[in-house]
Motif scaffolding. Structure first.
Motif, mmCIF file in Angstrom:
data_model
loop_
_atom_site.group_PDB
_atom_site.id
_atom_site.type_symbol
_atom_site.label_atom_id
_atom_site.label_comp_id
_atom_site.label_asym_id
_atom_site.label_seq_id
_atom_site.Cartn_x
_atom_site.Cartn_y
_atom_site.Cartn_z
ATOM 1 N N VAL A 154 0.871 -1.189 0.000
ATOM 2 C CA VAL A 154 0.000 0.000 0.000
ATOM 3 C C VAL A 154 0.900 1.228 0.000
ATOM 4 C CG1 VAL A 154 -1.859 1.213 1.170
ATOM 5 C CG2 VAL A 154 -1.770 -1.294 1.258
ATOM 6 N N PHE A 155 0.681 2.117 -0.978
ATOM 7 C CA PHE A 155 1.541 3.278 -1.182
ATOM 8 C C PHE A 155 0.931 4.531 -0.553
ATOM 9 C CE2 PHE A 155 2.234 0.415 -4.804
ATOM 10 C CZ PHE A 155 3.579 0.130 -4.615
ATOM 11 N N GLU A 156 1.720 5.209 0.263
ATOM 12 C CA GLU A 156 1.207 6.378 0.980
ATOM 13 C C GLU A 156 1.099 7.618 0.092
ATOM 14 O OE1 GLU A 156 1.570 8.376 5.367
ATOM 15 O OE2 GLU A 156 2.914 6.752 4.790
ATOM 16 N N HIS A 157 2.052 7.788 -0.833
ATOM 17 C CA HIS A 157 2.137 9.051 -1.566
ATOM 18 C C HIS A 157 1.790 8.966 -3.050
ATOM 19 C CE1 HIS A 157 3.605 11.351 1.772
ATOM 20 N NE2 HIS A 157 4.754 10.715 1.873
ATOM 21 N N ASP A 158 1.512 7.779 -3.575
ATOM 22 C CA ASP A 158 1.231 7.685 -5.011
ATOM 23 C C ASP A 158 -0.075 8.407 -5.329
ATOM 24 O OD1 ASP A 158 0.435 6.637 -7.681
ATOM 25 O OD2 ASP A 158 2.205 5.377 -7.405
ATOM 26 N N PRO A 159 -0.068 9.352 -6.278
ATOM 27 C CA PRO A 159 -1.285 10.131 -6.534
ATOM 28 C C PRO A 159 -2.394 9.335 -7.199
ATOM 29 C CG PRO A 159 0.435 10.711 -8.108
ATOM 30 C CD PRO A 159 1.071 9.810 -7.093
ATOM 31 N N THR A 160 -2.072 8.213 -7.820
ATOM 32 C CA THR A 160 -3.103 7.439 -8.528
ATOM 33 C C THR A 160 -3.152 5.966 -8.137
ATOM 34 O OG1 THR A 160 -1.586 7.062 -10.383
ATOM 35 C CG2 THR A 160 -3.072 8.964 -10.544
ATOM 36 N N VAL A 161 -2.019 5.358 -7.806
ATOM 37 C CA VAL A 161 -1.976 3.926 -7.503
ATOM 38 C C VAL A 161 -2.029 3.726 -5.992
ATOM 39 C CG1 VAL A 161 -0.669 1.778 -7.698
ATOM 40 C CG2 VAL A 161 -0.690 3.415 -9.603
ATOM 41 N N VAL A 162 -3.052 3.028 -5.537
ATOM 42 C CA VAL A 162 -3.233 2.782 -4.104
ATOM 43 C C VAL A 162 -2.377 1.614 -3.638
ATOM 44 C CG1 VAL A 162 -4.904 2.149 -2.316
ATOM 45 C CG2 VAL A 162 -5.573 3.709 -4.166
ATOM 46 N N SER A 163 -2.380 0.532 -4.419
ATOM 47 C CA SER A 163 -1.723 -0.692 -3.956
ATOM 48 C C SER A 163 -1.417 -1.601 -5.131
ATOM 49 C CB SER A 163 -2.619 -1.425 -2.951
ATOM 50 O OG SER A 163 -3.832 -1.828 -3.592
ATOM 51 N N GLY A 164 -0.642 -2.648 -4.850
ATOM 52 C CA GLY A 164 -0.333 -3.655 -5.852
ATOM 53 C C GLY A 164 0.646 -4.667 -5.285
ATOM 54 N N ARG A 165 0.918 -5.687 -6.053
ATOM 55 C CA ARG A 165 1.862 -6.724 -5.649
ATOM 56 C C ARG A 165 3.089 -6.673 -6.568
ATOM 57 N NH1 ARG A 165 -1.380 -9.719 -2.167
ATOM 58 N NH2 ARG A 165 -3.594 -9.545 -2.693
ATOM 59 N N LEU A 166 4.214 -7.138 -6.055
ATOM 60 C CA LEU A 166 5.443 -7.089 -6.825
ATOM 61 C C LEU A 166 5.412 -8.072 -7.983
ATOM 62 C CD1 LEU A 166 8.277 -6.813 -4.134
ATOM 63 C CD2 LEU A 166 7.323 -5.005 -5.582
ATOM 64 N N GLY A 167 5.948 -7.622 -9.113
ATOM 65 C CA GLY A 167 6.096 -8.473 -10.277
ATOM 66 C C GLY A 167 7.330 -8.040 -11.042
ATOM 67 N N LYS A 168 7.584 -8.665 -12.167
ATOM 68 C CA LYS A 168 8.740 -8.326 -12.993
ATOM 69 C C LYS A 168 8.382 -7.225 -13.987
ATOM 70 C CE LYS A 168 12.039 -11.185 -11.650
ATOM 71 N NZ LYS A 168 13.353 -10.694 -11.181
ATOM 72 N N GLU A 169 9.336 -6.325 -14.217
ATOM 73 C CA GLU A 169 9.178 -5.297 -15.246
ATOM 74 C C GLU A 169 10.514 -5.194 -15.964
ATOM 75 O OE1 GLU A 169 8.671 -0.678 -14.837
ATOM 76 O OE2 GLU A 169 6.700 -1.614 -14.623
ATOM 77 N N GLY A 170 10.620 -5.861 -17.104
ATOM 78 C CA GLY A 170 11.914 -5.943 -17.772
ATOM 79 C C GLY A 170 12.889 -6.719 -16.894
ATOM 80 N N LYS A 171 14.044 -6.105 -16.645
ATOM 81 C CA LYS A 171 15.042 -6.736 -15.784
ATOM 82 C C LYS A 171 14.846 -6.363 -14.318
ATOM 83 C CE LYS A 171 18.609 -6.859 -19.367
ATOM 84 N NZ LYS A 171 19.977 -6.410 -19.748
ATOM 85 N N GLY A 172 13.902 -5.470 -14.076
ATOM 86 C CA GLY A 172 13.726 -4.974 -12.720
ATOM 87 C C GLY A 172 12.410 -5.386 -12.100
ATOM 88 N N VAL A 173 11.978 -4.592 -11.124
ATOM 89 C CA VAL A 173 10.773 -4.899 -10.369
ATOM 90 C C VAL A 173 9.640 -3.987 -10.830
ATOM 91 C CG1 VAL A 173 11.321 -3.309 -8.472
ATOM 92 C CG2 VAL A 173 9.859 -5.285 -8.038
ATOM 93 N N GLY A 174 8.454 -4.523 -10.887
ATOM 94 C CA GLY A 174 7.284 -3.752 -11.274
ATOM 95 C C GLY A 174 6.099 -4.128 -10.408
ATOM 96 N N LEU A 175 4.904 -3.802 -10.891
ATOM 97 C CA LEU A 175 3.694 -3.981 -10.096
ATOM 98 C C LEU A 175 2.670 -4.776 -10.887
ATOM 99 C CD1 LEU A 175 3.105 -2.828 -7.231
ATOM 100 C CD2 LEU A 175 1.750 -1.059 -8.348
ATOM 101 N N VAL A 176 2.041 -5.725 -10.194
ATOM 102 C CA VAL A 176 0.906 -6.444 -10.781
ATOM 103 C C VAL A 176 -0.282 -6.268 -9.838
ATOM 104 C CG1 VAL A 176 2.348 -8.115 -11.995
ATOM 105 C CG2 VAL A 176 1.575 -8.630 -9.676
#
Length: 287
Positions: free
Chosen positions: A259-281
């Motif tokens: 759960v993200f405190e400061h994201d203006p649009t995204v409230v929450s999500g789970r970790l996933g892969k984004e290219g070679k790094g980390v992203g959100l699913v």
């Protein structure tokens, strides 16, 4: 949208929108070039980006638990202008209290307030002013909880830290102090996540084999998920890097909801892969 409701096991949780502020985008993304970060969160004419003041309310068997309290109503117009604060609510209070009412509760019903740390945009709403200068507890029947080291750190500032720790946000509060990783209530755990400040904590909510973690300023927005995308505000950026690395490993293995405190649009999500790094699913956005 004033709130987003979700379940963690049998616990009902509400991400409460406590208003917005605007901070310098360069400061928010540290060494990351503007040409990269502004693709994720565009800046205004003063190079500021919009940031939510999101707090988390948990309906717990031991009473309502509120994690962080936003910016409060005690700051003057000059301060509010500099930081682009938009959090004024009904009756002289803030949008946090408005959101709390919209999910059916009054400030007097909150039994626990947990501060991740004591910066003005996380603990400013611990207290409020009635307009006449009198400062009172915003949640008068609550037990306030913070890391012992954080309270000491807030009381002993230097030239770098004084601007973020404003004494009227934490003076006179009868804190219950915890030290290190602590189960505050059954299923509500304070987890030290240092780096932004030395005694920063995130809060893990566990029920029925499910977990949600309010990561606060360890990962202020989903745009900060890449390991090196660290705020210029962080006092110990290399500590932040390693704290994130450890938390991501655990969060991915146990499928935590972040759960993200400061994201203006995204409230929450789970970790996933984004290219070679980390992203959100499974991202949940404000409507």
């Amino acid at each position: 949208m004033t709130h987003t409701t979700f379940k963690v096991g049998r616990l009902t949780c509400h991400a409460l929108e406590g208003g917005m502020q605007r901070l310098d985008g360069g400061a928010m993304f540290g060494v990351v070039p503007k040409v990269l970060w502004e693709r994720r969160i565009p800046a205004d004419e003063r190079n500021r980006i919009p940031l939510a003041l999101r707090c988390l309310l948990v309906e717990h068997d031991d009473g309502l638990v509120l994690i962080d309290t936003g910016l409060g109503n005690k700051e003057n117009e000059k301060f509010r202008g500099i930081y682009g604060v938009d959090n004024a609510g009904q009756g002289g209070r803030t949008k946090l209290e408005d959101a709390l009412r919209e999910v059916g509760y009054a400030p007097e019903e909150v039994k626990w307030v947990i501060n991740t740390h004591l910066h003005f945009d996380h603990a400013g709403g611990d207290t409020y002013t009635d307009g006449g200068g009198k400062i009172s507890l915003a949640f008068p029947k609550a037990r306030y909880v913070v890391q012992k080291g954080e309270l000491d750190f807030a009381r002993n500032t230097n030239e770098r830290t004084a601007g973020s720790y404003i004494p009227h946000n934490f003076q006179g509060i009868p804190f219950q102090l915890i030290d290190g990783e602590t189960e505050i209530l059954p299923g509500i755990r304070g987890i030290p996540t240092p780096g932004h400040v030395p005694y920063h904590q995130s809060v893990l909510v566990t029920s029925g084999g499910e977990q949600a973690c309010f990561v606060a300023d360890l990962v202020p927005t989903s745009a900060h998920l890449p390991l090196p995308w660290i705020m210029g505000y962080d006092l110990q950026p290399l500590v932040t890097l390693e704290t994130r690395r450890r938390l991501y490993q655990r969060a991915a293995a146990e499928e935590w909801l972040l759960v993200f405190e400061h994201d203006p649009t995204v409230v929450s999500g789970r970790l996933g892969k984004e290219g070679k790094g980390v992203g959100l699913v499974d991202a949940v956005a404000l409507h």
